[in-house]
Design a protein around this motif. Structure first.
Motif, PDB file in Angstrom:
ATOM      1  N   LEU A  19      72.014 -88.771 -19.416  1.00  0.00           N
ATOM      2  CA  LEU A  19      72.568 -87.424 -19.567  1.00  0.00           C
ATOM      3  C   LEU A  19      72.299 -86.900 -20.972  1.00  0.00           C
ATOM      4  CD1 LEU A  19      74.258 -85.124 -18.337  1.00  0.00           C
ATOM      5  CD2 LEU A  19      76.282 -86.254 -19.284  1.00  0.00           C
ATOM      6  N   LEU A  20      72.452 -87.750 -21.989  1.00  0.00           N
ATOM      7  CA  LEU A  20      72.163 -87.344 -23.362  1.00  0.00           C
ATOM      8  C   LEU A  20      70.726 -86.854 -23.497  1.00  0.00           C
ATOM      9  CD1 LEU A  20      73.190 -87.273 -26.353  1.00  0.00           C
ATOM     10  CD2 LEU A  20      72.173 -89.556 -26.585  1.00  0.00           C
ATOM     11  N   ALA A  21      69.794 -87.595 -22.918  1.00  0.00           N
ATOM     12  CA  ALA A  21      68.387 -87.198 -22.994  1.00  0.00           C
ATOM     13  C   ALA A  21      68.136 -85.893 -22.245  1.00  0.00           C
ATOM     14  CB  ALA A  21      67.507 -88.312 -22.412  1.00  0.00           C
ATOM     15  N   ARG A  22      68.773 -85.732 -21.102  1.00  0.00           N
ATOM     16  CA  ARG A  22      68.578 -84.521 -20.300  1.00  0.00           C
ATOM     17  C   ARG A  22      69.114 -83.294 -21.046  1.00  0.00           C
ATOM     18  NH1 ARG A  22      68.473 -83.752 -14.588  1.00  0.00           N
ATOM     19  NH2 ARG A  22      67.769 -85.922 -14.416  1.00  0.00           N
ATOM     20  N   LEU A  23      70.317 -83.400 -21.595  1.00  0.00           N
ATOM     21  CA  LEU A  23      70.913 -82.263 -22.297  1.00  0.00           C
ATOM     22  C   LEU A  23      70.196 -81.987 -23.620  1.00  0.00           C
ATOM     23  CD1 LEU A  23      74.734 -82.969 -21.739  1.00  0.00           C
ATOM     24  CD2 LEU A  23      73.215 -81.492 -20.405  1.00  0.00           C
ATOM     25  N   GLY A  24      69.709 -83.052 -24.251  1.00  0.00           N
ATOM     26  CA  GLY A  24      69.015 -82.890 -25.527  1.00  0.00           C
ATOM     27  C   GLY A  24      67.722 -82.113 -25.408  1.00  0.00           C
ATOM     28  N   CYS A  25      67.171 -82.067 -24.215  1.00  0.00           N
ATOM     29  CA  CYS A  25      65.924 -81.330 -23.986  1.00  0.00           C
ATOM     30  C   CYS A  25      66.171 -79.988 -23.305  1.00  0.00           C
ATOM     31  CB  CYS A  25      64.968 -82.176 -23.143  1.00  0.00           C
ATOM     32  SG  CYS A  25      64.445 -83.711 -23.941  1.00  0.00           S
ATOM     33  N   HIS A  26      67.445 -79.604 -23.163  1.00  0.00           N
ATOM     34  CA  HIS A  26      67.760 -78.341 -22.484  1.00  0.00           C
ATOM     35  C   HIS A  26      67.861 -77.208 -23.504  1.00  0.00           C
ATOM     36  CE1 HIS A  26      69.555 -75.486 -19.732  1.00  0.00           C
ATOM     37  NE2 HIS A  26      69.336 -76.342 -18.747  1.00  0.00           N
ATOM     38  N   PRO A  27      67.227 -76.082 -23.245  1.00  0.00           N
ATOM     39  CA  PRO A  27      67.213 -74.986 -24.229  1.00  0.00           C
ATOM     40  C   PRO A  27      68.553 -74.285 -24.429  1.00  0.00           C
ATOM     41  CG  PRO A  27      66.180 -74.295 -22.166  1.00  0.00           C
ATOM     42  CD  PRO A  27      66.421 -75.756 -22.052  1.00  0.00           C
ATOM     43  N   ASP A  28      69.498 -74.471 -23.519  1.00  0.00           N
ATOM     44  CA  ASP A  28      70.775 -73.758 -23.621  1.00  0.00           C
ATOM     45  C   ASP A  28      71.704 -74.314 -24.699  1.00  0.00           C
ATOM     46  OD1 ASP A  28      70.119 -71.942 -21.713  1.00  0.00           O
ATOM     47  OD2 ASP A  28      71.477 -72.691 -20.170  1.00  0.00           O
ATOM     48  N   PHE A  29      71.394 -75.478 -25.244  1.00  0.00           N
ATOM     49  CA  PHE A  29      72.308 -76.105 -26.183  1.00  0.00           C
ATOM     50  C   PHE A  29      71.756 -76.108 -27.598  1.00  0.00           C
ATOM     51  CE2 PHE A  29      72.973 -78.229 -22.039  1.00  0.00           C
ATOM     52  CZ  PHE A  29      74.243 -77.725 -21.775  1.00  0.00           C
ATOM     53  N   GLU A  30      72.615 -75.735 -28.543  1.00  0.00           N
ATOM     54  CA  GLU A  30      72.232 -75.765 -29.947  1.00  0.00           C
ATOM     55  C   GLU A  30      72.237 -77.189 -30.485  1.00  0.00           C
ATOM     56  OE1 GLU A  30      74.845 -73.289 -32.130  1.00  0.00           O
ATOM     57  OE2 GLU A  30      74.121 -71.408 -31.245  1.00  0.00           O
ATOM     58  N   ARG A  31      73.208 -77.943 -30.034  1.00  0.00           N
ATOM     59  CA  ARG A  31      73.373 -79.299 -30.555  1.00  0.00           C
ATOM     60  C   ARG A  31      73.980 -80.185 -29.484  1.00  0.00           C
ATOM     61  NH1 ARG A  31      76.935 -80.940 -35.950  1.00  0.00           N
ATOM     62  NH2 ARG A  31      76.068 -83.056 -36.208  1.00  0.00           N
ATOM     63  N   VAL A  32      73.484 -81.405 -29.369  1.00  0.00           N
ATOM     64  CA  VAL A  32      74.003 -82.381 -28.414  1.00  0.00           C
ATOM     65  C   VAL A  32      74.243 -83.679 -29.169  1.00  0.00           C
ATOM     66  CG1 VAL A  32      73.612 -83.629 -26.265  1.00  0.00           C
ATOM     67  CG2 VAL A  32      72.723 -81.308 -26.524  1.00  0.00           C
ATOM     68  N   ILE A  33      75.484 -84.165 -29.120  1.00  0.00           N
ATOM     69  CA  ILE A  33      75.879 -85.364 -29.862  1.00  0.00           C
ATOM     70  C   ILE A  33      76.307 -86.436 -28.868  1.00  0.00           C
ATOM     71  CG2 ILE A  33      77.433 -86.308 -31.617  1.00  0.00           C
ATOM     72  CD1 ILE A  33      77.883 -83.328 -32.493  1.00  0.00           C
ATOM     73  N   GLY A  34      75.719 -87.602 -28.991  1.00  0.00           N
ATOM     74  CA  GLY A  34      76.110 -88.731 -28.156  1.00  0.00           C
ATOM     75  C   GLY A  34      76.854 -89.758 -28.978  1.00  0.00           C
ATOM     76  N   VAL A  35      77.987 -90.239 -28.475  1.00  0.00           N
ATOM     77  CA  VAL A  35      78.761 -91.240 -29.206  1.00  0.00           C
ATOM     78  C   VAL A  35      78.971 -92.480 -28.350  1.00  0.00           C
ATOM     79  CG1 VAL A  35      79.954 -89.529 -30.610  1.00  0.00           C
ATOM     80  CG2 VAL A  35      80.985 -90.271 -28.467  1.00  0.00           C
ATOM     81  N   ASP A  36      78.947 -93.622 -29.012  1.00  0.00           N
ATOM     82  CA  ASP A  36      79.215 -94.909 -28.372  1.00  0.00           C
ATOM     83  C   ASP A  36      79.232 -95.964 -29.459  1.00  0.00           C
ATOM     84  OD1 ASP A  36      79.601 -96.936 -26.493  1.00  0.00           O
ATOM     85  OD2 ASP A  36      78.186 -96.079 -25.066  1.00  0.00           O
ATOM     86  N   THR A  37      79.714 -97.148 -29.116  1.00  0.00           N
ATOM     87  CA  THR A  37      79.686 -98.245 -30.080  1.00  0.00           C
ATOM     88  C   THR A  37      78.340 -98.952 -30.079  1.00  0.00           C
ATOM     89  OG1 THR A  37      80.667 -99.688 -28.405  1.00  0.00           O
ATOM     90  CG2 THR A  37      82.169 -98.636 -29.960  1.00  0.00           C
ATOM     91  N   THR A  38      77.546 -98.730 -29.027  1.00  0.00           N
ATOM     92  CA  THR A  38      76.187 -99.291 -28.951  1.00  0.00           C
ATOM     93  C   THR A  38      75.189 -98.155 -28.773  1.00  0.00           C
ATOM     94  OG1 THR A  38      76.384 -99.603 -26.551  1.00  0.00           O
ATOM     95  CG2 THR A  38      76.975-101.459 -27.958  1.00  0.00           C
ATOM     96  N   ALA A  39      74.016 -98.314 -29.336  1.00  0.00           N
ATOM     97  CA  ALA A  39      72.994 -97.270 -29.285  1.00  0.00           C
ATOM     98  C   ALA A  39      72.438 -97.119 -27.878  1.00  0.00           C
ATOM     99  CB  ALA A  39      71.859 -97.597 -30.259  1.00  0.00           C
ATOM    100  N   PRO A  40      71.942 -95.938 -27.546  1.00  0.00           N
ATOM    101  CA  PRO A  40      71.287 -95.749 -26.247  1.00  0.00           C
ATOM    102  C   PRO A  40      70.044 -96.625 -26.144  1.00  0.00           C
ATOM    103  CG  PRO A  40      71.779 -93.632 -27.288  1.00  0.00           C
ATOM    104  CD  PRO A  40      72.009 -94.687 -28.316  1.00  0.00           C
ATOM    105  N   ALA A  41      69.575 -96.810 -24.928  1.00  0.00           N
ATOM    106  CA  ALA A  41      68.351 -97.584 -24.702  1.00  0.00           C
ATOM    107  C   ALA A  41      67.189 -96.943 -25.432  1.00  0.00           C
ATOM    108  CB  ALA A  41      68.068 -97.668 -23.205  1.00  0.00           C
TER     109      ALA A  41
END
Length: 349
Positions: A19-41
């Motif tokens: 979902l982070l990758a999908r939203l990060g490439c969407h033009p409607d969003f100025e900024r997308v922040i993903g949080v977790d204790t472990t990094a994404p793949a």
């Protein structure tokens, strides 16, 4: 107006990361922040566009600072764990599910910029028993199968979300109750269970299984983030598979056992670090669970692209599961499982 600044929790997991990758490439969003204790793949990090990863624990009150400083207006809570694949510390998972949700919702309540909340929940809140409804609707009573399992966490979490809605009625809240996820890249208790060469079942039971392809789950979360879709929605694929049908389609061998032996088998599987065969899962595999998705189609506006059968077949093909044909090997393995189960049962008396 579409949301402009989004925060996604649980991006270290398969669904949250995609979902982070999908939203990060969407033009409607100025900024997308993903949080977790472990990094994404690594595959997510390579294709997440303008999205950014912040290593943060939602159980820590500092999550409020992340939300307020970035002026987040949409929060997608995708870090809840209802069906962990492998054995783990239940207390730690409960903390993320319950304490983490409380901290996150408190941060949302205090931030005047937050106007939308999307929550990943589970159909396990309806429970599974001999007295269960044939088909659950969104208005069905929430009865988790145990008083201490992950489904109970989800019921508590949903209660906190309803509390936030009362205190901040201006926030648009979307709750998605997913049936069990399946897919080539999904690591869940069911994906591990159906990959066992010998699959233990309860003698005399053949539960109906309603699954959801991870791609459909991703599409629902994305649509809820992009559009205003307030309400609670059951999310599951069309059709069902019985447990025996699924085992055959996966090319596995079914090993029916007396009901009293199954908890011991669960301990054996957990001890071997193969699959977290919890009490919740045992009851699901006994009685099954099917949800009505009329509201999803008519009010939310989404029809899953994969049926339960198609989703399961894609999992089988994507995992490269081949029919288990080695008779002597199977007999030996089945014997080990049966002996270990009997030993465990005797030891627990």
């Amino acid at each position: 107006m579409p949301s402009r600044i989004v925060l996604v929790t649980g991006v270290g997991g398969e669904l949250g990361g995609r979902l982070l990758a999908r939203l990060g490439c969407h033009p409607d969003f100025e900024r997308v922040i993903g949080v977790d204790t472990t990094a994404p793949a690594k595959s997510v990090l390579q294709r997440m566009g303008k999205a950014e990863f912040v290593r943060a624990d939602i159980r820590n009150p500092l999550i409020a600072k992340v939300i307020s400083t970035a002026q987040v207006d949409t929060v997608v809570h995708a870090s809840t764990t209802c069906h962990p694949a492998a054995p783990g510390r239940r207390s730690a998972i409960k903390e993320v599910n319950v304490i983490g949700t409380m901290r996150l919702l408190a941060a949302c309540q205090r931030s005047p910029q937050v106007r939308k909340l999307v929550v990943k929940s589970t159909a396990a809140v309806y429970g599974a028993s001999s007295r269960s409804q044939a088909v659950f609707t969104e208005d069905s009573e929430l009865i988790p199968t145990s008083t201490s399992g992950y489904a109970k966490d989800a019921v508590e979490m949903e209660g906190y979300v309803r509390g936030l809605s009362r205190r901040r009625p201006d926030i648009i809240v979307t709750m998605a109750r997913f049936t069990n996820l399946i897919g080539p890249e999904v690591d869940t208790v069911l994906s591990r269970y159906f990959s066992l060469p010998v699959v233990p079942t309860v003698f005399g039971y053949d539960a109906r299984m309603q699954l959801l392809h991870s791609s459909d789950a991703l599409a629902v979360l994305e649509q809820a983030t992009l559009e205003d879709k307030p309400g609670v929605f059951n999310v599951g694929s069309e059709g069902v598979l019985t447990l025996s049908q699924a085992i055959r389609r996966a090319g596995r061998v079914e090993l029916p056992m007396p009901r009293g032996v199954v908890p011991s088998v669960g301990k054996v599987l957990r001890g071997a670090k193969l699959v977290d065969f919890s009490a919740d899962q045992v009851r699901l595999l006994n009685f099954g669970r099917v949800v009505d998705t009329t509201k999803l189609k008519q009010e939310f506006g989404y029809t899953p692209r994969w049926t339960t059968r198609e989703a399961f077949d894609d999992y089988v093909q994507g995992r490269g599961l081949r029919p288990v044909l080695d008779g002597p090997r199977l007999a030996k393995l089945a014997g080990k499982v049966a002996v270990a189960a009997a030993t465990g049962q005797a030891g627990g008396r």
